[in-house]
Design a protein around this motif. Structure first.
Motif, PDB file in Angstrom:
ATOM      1  N   THR A   2     -18.796 -12.028  16.777  1.00  0.00           N
ATOM      2  CA  THR A   2     -17.940 -12.623  15.744  1.00  0.00           C
ATOM      3  C   THR A   2     -18.771 -13.344  14.697  1.00  0.00           C
ATOM      4  O   THR A   2     -18.492 -14.460  14.334  1.00  0.00           O
ATOM      5  N   THR A   3     -19.801 -12.711  14.190  1.00  0.00           N
ATOM      6  CA  THR A   3     -20.545 -13.305  13.098  1.00  0.00           C
ATOM      7  C   THR A   3     -19.982 -12.874  11.751  1.00  0.00           C
ATOM      8  O   THR A   3     -20.518 -13.208  10.717  1.00  0.00           O
ATOM      9  N   ASP A   4     -18.862 -12.135  11.814  1.00  0.00           N
ATOM     10  CA  ASP A   4     -18.249 -11.738  10.546  1.00  0.00           C
ATOM     11  C   ASP A   4     -17.320 -12.834  10.068  1.00  0.00           C
ATOM     12  O   ASP A   4     -16.492 -13.325  10.825  1.00  0.00           O
ATOM     13  N   SER A   5     -17.496 -13.248   8.796  1.00  0.00           N
ATOM     14  CA  SER A   5     -16.517 -14.182   8.273  1.00  0.00           C
ATOM     15  C   SER A   5     -15.335 -13.386   7.718  1.00  0.00           C
ATOM     16  O   SER A   5     -14.263 -13.372   8.305  1.00  0.00           O
ATOM     17  N   PHE A   6     -15.521 -12.709   6.589  1.00  0.00           N
ATOM     18  CA  PHE A   6     -14.428 -11.919   6.020  1.00  0.00           C
ATOM     19  C   PHE A   6     -14.449 -10.496   6.540  1.00  0.00           C
ATOM     20  O   PHE A   6     -15.505  -9.860   6.548  1.00  0.00           O
ATOM     21  N   VAL A   7     -13.279 -10.052   6.945  1.00  0.00           N
ATOM     22  CA  VAL A   7     -13.119  -8.617   7.156  1.00  0.00           C
ATOM     23  C   VAL A   7     -11.920  -8.190   6.324  1.00  0.00           C
ATOM     24  O   VAL A   7     -10.824  -8.713   6.475  1.00  0.00           O
ATOM     25  N   CYS A   8     -12.202  -7.291   5.420  1.00  0.00           N
ATOM     26  CA  CYS A   8     -11.157  -6.865   4.503  1.00  0.00           C
ATOM     27  C   CYS A   8     -10.890  -5.398   4.770  1.00  0.00           C
ATOM     28  O   CYS A   8     -11.795  -4.570   4.722  1.00  0.00           O
ATOM     29  N   GLU A   9      -9.638  -5.102   5.133  1.00  0.00           N
ATOM     30  CA  GLU A   9      -9.342  -3.719   5.496  1.00  0.00           C
ATOM     31  C   GLU A   9      -8.302  -3.130   4.564  1.00  0.00           C
ATOM     32  O   GLU A   9      -7.178  -3.608   4.514  1.00  0.00           O
ATOM     33  N   ARG A  10      -8.679  -2.105   3.851  1.00  0.00           N
ATOM     34  CA  ARG A  10      -7.789  -1.307   3.011  1.00  0.00           C
ATOM     35  C   ARG A  10      -6.854  -2.180   2.170  1.00  0.00           C
ATOM     36  O   ARG A  10      -5.640  -1.950   2.114  1.00  0.00           O
ATOM     37  N   LEU A  11      -7.442  -3.163   1.553  1.00  0.00           N
ATOM     38  CA  LEU A  11      -6.650  -4.117   0.765  1.00  0.00           C
ATOM     39  C   LEU A  11      -6.142  -3.454  -0.519  1.00  0.00           C
ATOM     40  O   LEU A  11      -6.904  -2.800  -1.244  1.00  0.00           O
ATOM     41  N   THR A  12      -4.839  -3.634  -0.779  1.00  0.00           N
ATOM     42  CA  THR A  12      -4.239  -3.083  -1.995  1.00  0.00           C
ATOM     43  C   THR A  12      -3.353  -4.149  -2.632  1.00  0.00           C
ATOM     44  O   THR A  12      -2.654  -4.871  -1.928  1.00  0.00           O
ATOM     45  N   LYS A  13      -3.448  -4.233  -3.945  1.00  0.00           N
ATOM     46  CA  LYS A  13      -2.589  -5.197  -4.659  1.00  0.00           C
ATOM     47  C   LYS A  13      -2.199  -4.611  -6.015  1.00  0.00           C
ATOM     48  O   LYS A  13      -3.059  -4.161  -6.776  1.00  0.00           O
ATOM     49  N   SER A  14      -0.871  -4.585  -6.293  1.00  0.00           N
ATOM     50  CA  SER A  14      -0.402  -4.098  -7.596  1.00  0.00           C
ATOM     51  C   SER A  14       0.391  -5.199  -8.291  1.00  0.00           C
ATOM     52  O   SER A  14       1.031  -6.001  -7.638  1.00  0.00           O
ATOM     53  N   PHE A  15       0.303  -5.196  -9.590  1.00  0.00           N
ATOM     54  CA  PHE A  15       1.147  -6.127 -10.352  1.00  0.00           C
ATOM     55  C   PHE A  15       2.361  -5.414 -10.895  1.00  0.00           C
ATOM     56  O   PHE A  15       3.479  -5.863 -10.770  1.00  0.00           O
ATOM     57  N   ALA A  16       2.127  -4.278 -11.508  1.00  0.00           N
ATOM     58  CA  ALA A  16       3.239  -3.519 -12.063  1.00  0.00           C
ATOM     59  C   ALA A  16       3.648  -2.454 -11.056  1.00  0.00           C
ATOM     60  O   ALA A  16       2.831  -1.998 -10.264  1.00  0.00           O
ATOM     61  N   HIS A  17       4.917  -2.136 -11.060  1.00  0.00           N
ATOM     62  CA  HIS A  17       5.356  -1.066 -10.186  1.00  0.00           C
ATOM     63  C   HIS A  17       5.978   0.011 -11.043  1.00  0.00           C
ATOM     64  O   HIS A  17       6.666  -0.263 -11.992  1.00  0.00           O
ATOM     65  N   GLY A  18       5.703   1.221 -10.730  1.00  0.00           N
ATOM     66  CA  GLY A  18       6.231   2.313 -11.521  1.00  0.00           C
ATOM     67  C   GLY A  18       5.354   3.527 -11.347  1.00  0.00           C
ATOM     68  O   GLY A  18       4.361   3.468 -10.621  1.00  0.00           O
ATOM     69  N   PRO A  19       5.740   4.603 -12.004  1.00  0.00           N
ATOM     70  CA  PRO A  19       5.004   5.851 -11.802  1.00  0.00           C
ATOM     71  C   PRO A  19       3.533   5.758 -12.239  1.00  0.00           C
ATOM     72  O   PRO A  19       2.647   6.205 -11.525  1.00  0.00           O
ATOM     73  N   ASP A  20       3.303   5.133 -13.442  1.00  0.00           N
ATOM     74  CA  ASP A  20       1.920   5.176 -13.910  1.00  0.00           C
ATOM     75  C   ASP A  20       1.218   3.820 -13.773  1.00  0.00           C
ATOM     76  O   ASP A  20       0.260   3.540 -14.462  1.00  0.00           O
ATOM     77  N   ALA A  21       1.753   2.962 -12.882  1.00  0.00           N
ATOM     78  CA  ALA A  21       1.120   1.670 -12.697  1.00  0.00           C
ATOM     79  C   ALA A  21       0.039   1.778 -11.627  1.00  0.00           C
ATOM     80  O   ALA A  21       0.332   1.983 -10.458  1.00  0.00           O
ATOM     81  N   ALA A  22      -1.189   1.636 -12.088  1.00  0.00           N
ATOM     82  CA  ALA A  22      -2.289   1.704 -11.119  1.00  0.00           C
ATOM     83  C   ALA A  22      -2.451   0.342 -10.471  1.00  0.00           C
ATOM     84  O   ALA A  22      -2.288  -0.680 -11.128  1.00  0.00           O
ATOM     85  N   PRO A  23      -2.746   0.281  -9.174  1.00  0.00           N
ATOM     86  CA  PRO A  23      -2.944  -1.006  -8.531  1.00  0.00           C
ATOM     87  C   PRO A  23      -4.202  -1.698  -9.049  1.00  0.00           C
ATOM     88  O   PRO A  23      -5.171  -1.031  -9.420  1.00  0.00           O
ATOM     89  N   ALA A  24      -4.162  -3.033  -9.104  1.00  0.00           N
ATOM     90  CA  ALA A  24      -5.314  -3.788  -9.588  1.00  0.00           C
ATOM     91  C   ALA A  24      -6.427  -3.773  -8.557  1.00  0.00           C
ATOM     92  O   ALA A  24      -7.612  -3.763  -8.899  1.00  0.00           O
ATOM     93  N   VAL A  25      -6.037  -3.801  -7.279  1.00  0.00           N
ATOM     94  CA  VAL A  25      -7.015  -3.630  -6.203  1.00  0.00           C
ATOM     95  C   VAL A  25      -6.519  -2.466  -5.357  1.00  0.00           C
ATOM     96  O   VAL A  25      -5.370  -2.435  -4.954  1.00  0.00           O
ATOM     97  N   ASP A  26      -7.399  -1.503  -5.134  1.00  0.00           N
ATOM     98  CA  ASP A  26      -6.942  -0.255  -4.548  1.00  0.00           C
ATOM     99  C   ASP A  26      -7.794   0.101  -3.321  1.00  0.00           C
ATOM    100  O   ASP A  26      -8.941   0.523  -3.454  1.00  0.00           O
ATOM    101  N   ASP A  27      -7.238  -0.135  -2.148  1.00  0.00           N
ATOM    102  CA  ASP A  27      -7.852   0.359  -0.931  1.00  0.00           C
ATOM    103  C   ASP A  27      -9.289  -0.131  -0.766  1.00  0.00           C
ATOM    104  O   ASP A  27     -10.231   0.663  -0.646  1.00  0.00           O
ATOM    105  N   VAL A  28      -9.430  -1.450  -0.787  1.00  0.00           N
ATOM    106  CA  VAL A  28     -10.777  -2.016  -0.713  1.00  0.00           C
ATOM    107  C   VAL A  28     -11.048  -2.504   0.711  1.00  0.00           C
ATOM    108  O   VAL A  28     -10.233  -3.192   1.309  1.00  0.00           O
ATOM    109  N   SER A  29     -12.176  -2.105   1.264  1.00  0.00           N
ATOM    110  CA  SER A  29     -12.565  -2.577   2.592  1.00  0.00           C
ATOM    111  C   SER A  29     -14.005  -3.068   2.563  1.00  0.00           C
ATOM    112  O   SER A  29     -14.863  -2.476   1.891  1.00  0.00           O
TER     113      SER A  29
END
Ligand SMILES: Nc1ncnc2c1ncn2[C@@H]1O[C@H](COP(=O)(O)OP(=O)(O)OP(=O)(O)O)[C@@H](O)[C@H]1O
Ligand SMILES: Nc1ncnc2c1ncn2[C@@H]1O[C@H](COP(=O)(O)OP(=O)(O)OP(=O)(O)O)[C@@H](O)[C@H]1O
Ligand SMILES: [Mg+2]
Ligand SMILES: [Mg+2]
Lengths: 274, 296, 326, 344, 495
Positions: A2-29
């Motif tokens: 357990t020497t890992d502090s952050f573990v980030c798994e497939r993080l996704t975050k969108s602001f706009a929702h809709g057909p052409d709204a790309a997420p601001a954070v897309d599948d980040v690990s």
């Protein structure tokens, strides 16, 4: 283990929702070892700040998971969140707007202690002075208004404010990009000192490769919300593999290369539209 | 390597021997615009009239004595003359001015309180709460003020309280809107996010940061509104529905006197001028402050 | 676009409903009995009869529902004092008030636009200070003082009518009285908006392209100031409608203001209700028009706006001028 | 095409005297009131010349007077700011003596500009095309369609294939990089002799920055335009300029050929500035040299070198006497104790 | 009464021509039933369209109106002989039926004007042109009543029955209805071509309410109005200095009263009421505040009233006496007395607020604490008949008649304002009403009614108002009698 502090798994975050709204954070690990430093480079709007805000729980993630020392940041209770804040602090992007301009330095530095109801007033004073000391600011700065400080001083106050809580990990969003060159070096040195003295872990975000070079052990290159390349700093910054990383590294203006180019009478050409 | 920023505080820096440091009052004076200084002058003069003159008065302002009615200004013992039933005009105008100032001042203060409450809550929490509160201010704004005022005052006994209430109704929506929009901008401001990152909760953010931030821009608005409310109040007095007869404000004094405009001009012209001066002074200060804010 | 218009219209309806409700209850909570006003010397029985005929004996809730139903069907009630429907009375008076307010508005614009532009052009110079001084004085002058001066000194000298409406010439004095403080506010607003443009980077850029300051004011300043100036006009409209009460009272002008004053003084509930609601309607509709015009004046405020692929760093805050919640 | 002096020693100092410069700035001094009864000395006795065809980079930290210098050259200092002294001669004509009308004819036609904040340089709500046409017609009596055609050609030229579509958009709909390139096209529309670029790439992404710098470099070659480019980033300036002017607190502290300034700075400030930018193979934990303290308050400048209090080499003379900008070994420098004189 | 002197060159035109605009200080009701309101202005206006049965001439003598004769055929019966050939504006001839209907309608309790009538009050048709009026007791003031305001006017019986009187004027008078578009435009009347009497000389008559005296004067000056009402005393000099304008000042039959709400303590104490009456400096109010526009009363009847004579016990300004009475009332030096509420109207009668303040000061001078409240007209009208409203209530009251009986009846008999009856006063009132002999009636008024009123002091008639009318010099032969019913049909416009 357990020497890992952050573990980030497939993080996704969108602001706009809709057909052409790309997420601001897309599948980040990514995974960050305790006391290690992680740097993220990327162009404006790549999603760097958004990622950091997800990491501290300021923004809820849409998908994926962030854990800190095994604890899921998205599922913390109020109490846990308060405790988490004491261990992980974020220094925001712009020192000109990230501090309350009407406060004095002392007030700004006392705020985290007041929020967490830490220490007697004696204690508090000592902690504040220690934090101030760590960012190389004189004690008498305490009485000055934030408004009267220069950008470099403000950034150092912002860092000190995060340090007052004695965090283990510091998230730094563009720690020097708003500063003049001469001041930039001062702040970077302070950050290096801190890491050495306190064993802090950093997650640093910047579009300036030099900053990443100086502060990070591991680096990710972010483009349109995704990590396009991830690896050790030396590998990513000195022998980038991804096309975009290569571009980033090749176009960064530097005196050094100018002199070389001047000698060779040629400059790198950049194609394509913005 | 400790950067000694303390010595660079501009006010204490003795850098250079160019200009001798002037007295702080002199320096303050030189920093103010002519507009602001004129405004302060007029406001001071009107305030002195309102608050000082009654202290020095030899008699009660309401002293009626028809035996000495219609004395023109500069008459013996009556600097500004007397009115239609022999009251000393100077004292009366001073009284009225004080009433006007107090009424509009407390109305603005009340409006600020309501505006802050509504605006902060609406701006910070957003969503349905905001929609409801903002529709409420829209309703209030859509109601023609004078109709409302005439309605309320013709029913409730005219008194300082009812007048204050009516005037407050006229302006609070503007404050609520201003506070709401500043809060909406401010709540996403970096420094507020910074407080949240430290672990600060909503109440703390609202109380310690958003409230003062919302208050600051209200200052200019409040000054200008104060002038506007003196005007409103005078208008109501003029329509004969202003303050109660035993404690008149400027508008009603003017209205009472306006019929004598040709026979004894001073009875209405003097309170008219004082009203104008009070409004002008406050407006000057307000505009000058707004100008200064705009520049910084 | 259409959807957002529908939304705004929906909001307007909600606001009007709120106004109607507020007015209804405000009037009922007031002590004061129309029956006594209508039949002051009559016996209690007669007054009870009057009350019954007005529906005032019904429970408040029933009165309210009846009232709403009537409103929806366009029945704003019958005046207690005058024959005929309140809408008819308002319909007679409203055009006159609109003549007055619109004339004042146009007059205000005609004076304040050149003044504001002049002050902005010579900002911080003597001209600017003089215009500012004038505008503060104008803003500070009670309209009834101007009206009185007009009536006592000017009217007979120029043989202008002072009572009622005998033709456009009747608008001269009242509209001037009404316009003065508007001129003050508008001049300052136009000047400040233009100065914001002129002190900004746009002006620096335009000047360095060889444009003169007047060209900048006329081509760009006007366009960029339009939104906040029209916003101010929207708010001022309320004050103009309010100011019309005093002015109409002094000039005995046959508009809505005079009708209002008399209706309130007589406790003519249906008439007060109807006036308040129609005035609110006028106010809200005009502000709706202003709001919708903003989409034309400043495409950034159009609801369906094409977002830039990447938001520029220094996006100016768009809606500074206190538009209502979108 | 460009007269490219050999990257040699003190080329600037060897410049033949008889050649008329395109732009000569002498003793330019500009100040603003500080709101406290005093004055901010934004420019203090600034002199330099620019030969036609050269690219001059001006570097300096924030507040050192770079923008004020450009504005003073164009006669765009508005009251209460004043150009107190000095002269700006462009093609033999004194701009400081010219009337506003005469200046207007020069601005945008002979001297055009590119600014730091592209979003602010265009009216956000007016179509790009219309603003372009306006820029053309400010100086030439041409029909709108003709002006539009010209604009279209130029926009295509700075690297946009869909120029016509771009002309129909409004600036707020575009990203800053795109707007900046449009502005560069606009600056070229009258075939200017001199382009003043004030931090044209600050706040842009590195990739976009590279494109812009590339565009400027190409223009310089294709249109043989003289360019003055201002930046606080030594890296940017070094990439495009032939000469570098270093400013500090409203004064020029050093001026020389790019290679000279970068490799053999005479002024301690110049050297500190160069050193504080990391070079070489740096890794995590590399510490950079710093300049202690902060820039001075321009309203409280006394005599002496403004850098003296932060300078490791400062002597008493530095505090009392203002050093003049004089030729040194390789560059012009304003320093009593230039590094060339001090031991290496 | 002074009249504008018509220069010799002006002569009435042969045909009616021109238009006069009259600006009234009091509003109209908007309801045109001639009987069902107590608004003086409307009363004055409707006199151009409706006619009374009995008329009063300039000398105060009764003259035939719609009735040619009136006589007591029995002690409780008055017989009216009606004029023939009179038609209403709608073309129907006026008959005894119409007179009966009008009289019975106006005296019925639900109609406002009934306050001037004794009860019972009934009418009988004797023949087409003869009507009998029956009263319960002998009723001496009958001719005076029939000459008064709405009390004696005649309207068509069909309209009374149909309840449509309120739509417009339909009378027999010299002017007929044209229009009423809005309050601000006023009522427009025009000449009745079929008038039985002498045709008017002015064709059109516009009557409009303008609440503000300044505005009225300005309108007169700018030629927008021809006659304006209730010029304020201090405006007189202004008008007089304008050569185009004329002015007439008429002492009216109207008193300004101070009513005491005698039903509740401490106002139920007659000594206190008397003390107050003595404390008020009425001469100074008339002299200074009203600038001489009015007459200090010396009796409950105004000088213009029939049967007026000075009443020896009528209270005069005497602060000493007031203090004595106050002490006798049980409040020496005002001690123990609560603050009294004095209510005055504003916006209609001149200078009310001012003299209200003087009264407060006068009372304070003898030790009585009072607080002034001003009421705008509608609220004032509403409060006037509310016994709970205030302790002292200032009001004007007159019913357009030289015979003060109707006034006494409504104020004391019906106790409209005081809500308290005094048995002595009621008895004296009834006795003089029943005295058909003039001399006997005068004796009863002087020796019984006046002392009883002075003693009970339920209302204090402070002074008699003066009505100041200003008009353009083009208007000739305009006369405003004490009843205030100016006869526009007698005036003409000079060219
Ligand atoms: N609160 C928000 N609401 C809507 N969109 C947002 C918000 N915050 C960020 N975005 C969008 O998310 C994307 C990523 O933004 P972010 O601020 O994370 O970028 P960044 O990499 O930090 O850029 P920069 O270098 O400019 O700071 C951008 O397109 C931005 O417009
Ligand atoms: N209009 C003005 N009024 C007052 N002071 C001004 C004005 N313009 C510039 N200054 C002052 O002049 C000095 C130089 O400013 P300038 O904008 O030229 O700096 P700069 O070198 O361009 O800095 P940056 O890199 O931040 O753009 C600063 O101290 C600034 O405060
Ligand atoms: Mg960011
Ligand atoms: Mg700059």
């Amino acid at each position: 283990m357990t020497t890992d502090s952050f573990v980030c798994e497939r993080l996704t975050k969108s602001f706009a929702h809709g057909p052409d709204a790309a997420p601001a954070v897309d599948d980040v690990s990514f995974t960050l070892g305790t006391g290690r430093s992680f740097g993220i480079v990327g162009e404006s709007g790549a999603g760097k700040s958004t990622l950091l805000k997800c990491l501290v729980g300021l923004l809820p993630a849409d998908g994926g998971r962030v854990t800190y020392e095994g604890q899921d940041v998205g599922r913390m209770s109020r109490q846990e969140m308060r405790a988490y804040r004491r261990r992980v602090q974020l220094v925001l992007q712009d020192p000109y707007t990230s501090l309350p301009v009407n406060a004095t330095v002392a007030q700004a530095l006392e705020e985290p202690l007041a929020i967490h109801r830490l220490g007697s007033s004696q204690d508090r004073r000592a902690r504040i002075l220690r934090a101030l000391e760590s960012v190389s600011l004189a004690q008498r700065t305490l009485d000055r208004g934030i408004r009267t400080l220069s950008g470099g001083q403000r950034q150092r106050v912002a860092i000190a404010r995060a340090l007052v809580l004695d965090p283990q990990t510091l998230l730094l969003d563009e720690p020097v990009s708003a500063l003049d060159v001469s001041v930039r070096a001062q702040v970077l040195n302070v950050l290096i000192d801190l890491q050495e003295e306190r064993g802090l872990g950093y997650v640093v975000v910047s579009h300036d490769l030099n900053v990443i070079k100086i502060l990070a052990d591991e680096v990710a290159v972010m483009l349109k919300g995704r990590f396009v390349e991830q690896g050790s700093a030396t590998q990513v910054l000195y022998s980038p593999r991804h096309e975009y990383s290569q571009l980033l590294v090749s176009v960064a203006p530097s005196v050094e290369r100018s002199l070389e180019n001047r000698a060779q009478r040629e400059r790198p050409a950049v194609a394509g539209t913005v | 390597m400790t950067a000694d920023v303390g010595t660079r505080a501009p006010a204490t820096s003795p850098a250079g021997t160019t200009a001798p440091r002037r007295h702080p009052v002199v320096r303050w004076w030189r920093r103010q615009s002519a507009l602001l200084l004129t405004g302060y002058g007029v406001v001071l003069a009107t305030a002195a009239l309102a608050f000082l003159v009654p202290l020095l008065a030899p008699e009660d302002a309401g002293r009626v004595d028809p035996g000495r009615a219609y004395l023109p200004p500069l008459s013996d013992g009556h600097l500004l003359g007397t009115d239609q039933i022999g009251r000393d005009l100077l004292l009366r105008v001073a009284d009225g001015l004080r009433a006007s100032l107090l009424i509009s001042g407390s109305a603005v203060a009340a409006a600020i309180c309501i505006g802050l409450l509504v605006g902060l809550v609406a701006g910070y929490y957003g969503g349905a709460v905001e929609t409801v509160l903002m529709r409420l201010t829209d309703v209030q704004m859509a109601l023609p003020f004078i109709v409302l005022a005439v309605m309320i005052l013709s029913i409730a006994e005219p008194s300082y309280v009812s007048l204050t209430l009516v005037l407050c109704l006229a302006v609070w929506p503007a404050y609520a809107r201003a506070v709401r929009s500043s809060t909406r901008l401010e709540k996403d401001a970096n420094y507020v996010q910074g407080i949240k990152i430290l672990g600060g909760g909503n109440l703390r953010v609202l109380r310690k940061y958003l409230l003062p931030a919302a208050l600051a821009p209200l200052a200019v608005l409040a000054v200008l509104d104060m002038a506007a409310l003196i005007l409103f109040e005078a208008t109501l007095g003029f329509l004969g529905i202003g303050s109660p007869p035993d404690s008149p404000s400027l508008g009603s004094i003017m209205a009472d006197g306006k019929q004598f405009i040709t026979s004894a001009w001073w009875i209405s012209v003097i309170p008219g001028l004082v009203t104008f001066a009070a409004i002008l002074g406050i407006n000057l200060v307000g505009v000058a402050l707004r100008e200064r804010k705009g520049q910084s | 676009m259409l959807r957002s218009i529908a939304r705004r219209v929906g909001q307007t309806v909600v606001v009007l409903l709120g106004v109607a409700t507020l007015v209804f209850f405000a009037l009922r909570l007031i002590p004061g009995d129309p029956a006594r006003v209508i039949a002051p010397t009559s016996s209690p029985e007669v007054q009870a009869e009057v009350r019954r005929s007005l529906g005032l004996d019904q429970p408040l809730g029933v009165q309210y529902l009846t009232y709403l139903r009537d409103l929806v069907t366009g029945d704003f009630g019958t005046s207690y004092f005058f024959d005929g429907s309140t809408l008819g009375l308002i319909g007679d008076a409203l055009p006159y008030t609109l003549y007055l307010v619109v004339t004042a508005l146009v007059l205000g614009m005609l004076v304040s636009m050149p003044l504001g532009a002049l002050a902005a052009r010579h900002r911080r110079a003597v001209t600017d200070r003089a215009v500012l001084g004038f505008s503060i004085v104008a803003q500070s002058t009670p309209n009834f003082l101007i009206a009185l001066v007009g009536i006592t000194l000017v009217a007979s000298a120029l043989s202008l009518p002072t009572v009622g409406y005998v033709g456009p010439v009747s608008l001269v004095l009242p509209s001037i009285a009404l316009a003065v403080s508007l001129v003050g506010l508008l001049t300052q607003s136009i000047r400040n908006n233009l100065v914001t443009t002129l002190d900004g980077s746009l002006t620096e850029a335009l000047r360095s392209r060889g444009a003169s300051v007047w060209q900048i004011i006329l081509r760009h300043g006007a366009r960029l100031s339009a939104v906040s100036v029209t916003n101010l006009l929207g708010v001022q409209l309320g004050f103009l409608l309010g100011g019309a009460v005093v002015i109409e009272y002094i000039f005995n002008y046959p508009g809505l203001g005079l009708l209002t004053l008399n209706a309130v003084l007589r406790r003519d509930y249906p008439l007060i209700q109807a006036i308040t609601i129609t005035t609110a309607l006028v106010f809200v509709l005009l502000n709706l028009v202003i709001d919708l015009s903003h989409g034309y004046l400043d495409p950034r405020m159009r609801p369906t706006r094409r977002r830039p692929a990447r938001a520029p760093r220094a996006t100016a805050t768009v809606a500074t001028a206190g538009g209502s919640a979108a | 095409m460009t007269a490219q002096p050999a990257a040699g020693t003190g080329a600037l100092l060897d410049r033949p005297r008889e050649r008329d410069p395109l732009l000569a700035v002498t003793g330019l001094t500009t100040s603003f009131p500080d709101g406290d009864g005093g004055r901010v000395q934004a420019l203090d006795d600034v002199s330099f010349t620019v030969q036609a065809g050269r690219t001059v980079g001006i570097v300096g930290e924030s507040g050192s007077g770079k923008s004020v210098l450009l504005r003073s050259i164009l006669g765009l200092i508005d009251p209460p700011g004043v150009v107190e002294r000095g002269d700006v001669v462009f093609e033999g004509v004194s701009l400081t003596q010219s009337s506003e009308a005469a200046l207007r004819r020069i601005r945008g036609r002979d001297i055009s500009t590119v600014f730091q904040n592209p979003a602010g340089a265009l009216n956000p709500v007016v179509k790009v095309g219309d603003q372009f046409v306006e820029a053309v017609r400010l100086h030439e009596r041409v029909s709108r369609p003709a002006a539009y055609e010209r604009a279209l050609a130029l926009v295509t030229d700075v690297g946009f294939d869909d120029a016509a579509a771009l002309m129909a958009t409004r600036p707020y709909e575009l990203s800053s990089g795109v707007v900046q390139r449009i502005l560069i096209a606009m600056a070229l529309v009258h075939g200017p002799k001199l382009i003043l670029a004030d931090e044209p790439t600050t706040n842009l992404d590195v990739t976009v920055e590279a494109q812009i710098l590339d565009a400027i470099a190409r223009i310089q070659v294709e249109y043989s335009t003289t360019v003055i480019i201002v930046s606080h980033d030594m890296g940017v300036v070094s990439q495009v300029s032939d000469e570098i002017v270093v400013m500090y607190a409203g004064r020029i502290v050093e001026h020389g050929e790019t290679a000279d300034v970068l490799t053999r700075p005479a002024h301690p400030y110049t050297r500190a500035l160069i050193e504080s930018v990391p070079t070489g193979r740096i890794t995590a934990g590399t510490r950079l040299p710093t300049i202690p303290g902060t820039p001075p308050d321009l309203s409280r400048l006394g005599p002496g070198c403004a850098f003296a209090e932060r300078c490791a080499y400062a002597t008493d003379r530095c505090v009392t006497q203002t050093p003049p900008l004089v030729p040194g070994t390789h560059t012009l420098r304003a320093c009593h104790n230039p590094l060339e004189a001090v031991a290496p | 009464q002074d009249m504008a002197v018509a220069p010799a060159d002006a002569a009435p035109p042969a045909e009616p021509e021109g238009k006069v605009t009259f600006l009234s200080a009091e509003n109209l009701s908007g309801d045109w039933d001639p009987f069902d309101h107590t608004i003086l202005a409307q009363d004055r206006l409707q006199r151009a369209a409706y006619e009374t049965l009995v008329r009063v001439d300039e000398d105060g003598e009764f003259q035939p109106g719609l009735a040619l004769t009136w006589e007591n055929v029995a002690p409780t019966t008055w017989r009216l002989g009606l004029r023939e050939g009179v038609t209403f504006h709608d073309g129907t001839p006026m008959t005894a039926e119409d007179v009966k209907a009008s009289i019975e309608y106006v005296s019925s309790p639900e109609v406002a004007w009934s306050l001037a009538f004794p009860r019972p009050f009934t009418a009988d048709v004797v023949d087409d042109h003869t009507v009998d009026i029956h009263t319960g007791e002998p009723f001496a003031p009958m001719p005076g009543l029939l000459a008064t305001g709405a009390a004696g006017v005649v309207a068509p019986s069909e309209l009374i029955e149909a309840g449509t009187l309120d739509e417009k004027f339909v009378g027999t008078g010299p002017y007929r209805w044209v229009s009423y578009e809005s309050e601000a435009k006023g009522v427009h009347l025009t000449v009745n071509e079929d008038y039985w009497g002498e045709e008017p000389k002015i064709k059109d008559y516009v009557f409009r309410y303008v609440g503000d005296s300044q505005t009225r004067l300005a309108a007169l000056r700018s030629g927008q109005a021809d006659i304006i009402d209730r010029v304020e005393p201090h405006q007189v000099a202004d008008v007089e200095s304008d050569p185009r304008l004329a002015i007439t000042r008429t002492p009216t039959v109207e008193s300004k009263w101070l009513a005491f709400r005698a039903a509740k303590p401490p106002m139920d104490n007659p000594l206190l009421r008397q003390a107050i009456a003595h404390a008020i400096n009425v001469p100074q109010i008339v002299e200074v505040v009203l600038q001489g526009s009015g007459t200090v009363n010396t009796s409950y009847f105004s000088p213009s009233h029939e049967f007026h004579s000075d009443s020896p016990t009528f209270p005069t300004y005497d602060p000493e006496r007031a203090r004595e009475l106050l002490a006798e009332a049980g409040y020496p030096g005002g001690e123990g007395l609560r603050t009294l509420d004095l209510m005055v109207s504003v916006g209609f009668y001149p200078m009310t607020k001012e003299y209200g303040e003087v009264i407060v000061q006068n009372l304070a001078d003898v030790g009585i604490d009072a607080k002034l409240t001003t009421l705008e007209t509608a609220r004032y009208n509403q409060g006037l008949f509310d016994p709970e409203m205030g302790d002292l209530y200032d009001h004007g009251w007159f019913l357009g008649s030289y015979d003060a009986n109707s006034v006494m009846m409504s104020l004391f008999g019906n106790a409209l304002v005081t809500s308290v009856n005094d048995p002595d006063v009621d008895a004296a009132l009834a006795a003089q009403m029943a005295a058909l002999d003039g001399a006997e009636r005068r004796r009863l008024i002087d020796d019984r009614l006046m002392p009883a009123l002075n003693e009970s002091m339920l209302e204090f008639p402070m002074f008699t108002s003066e009505l100041i009318t200003a008009y353009s010099r083009n208007v000739r032969d305009l006369e405003v009698p004490p009843t205030s019913y100016h006869r526009i049909e007698d005036a003409f416009l000079a060219k």
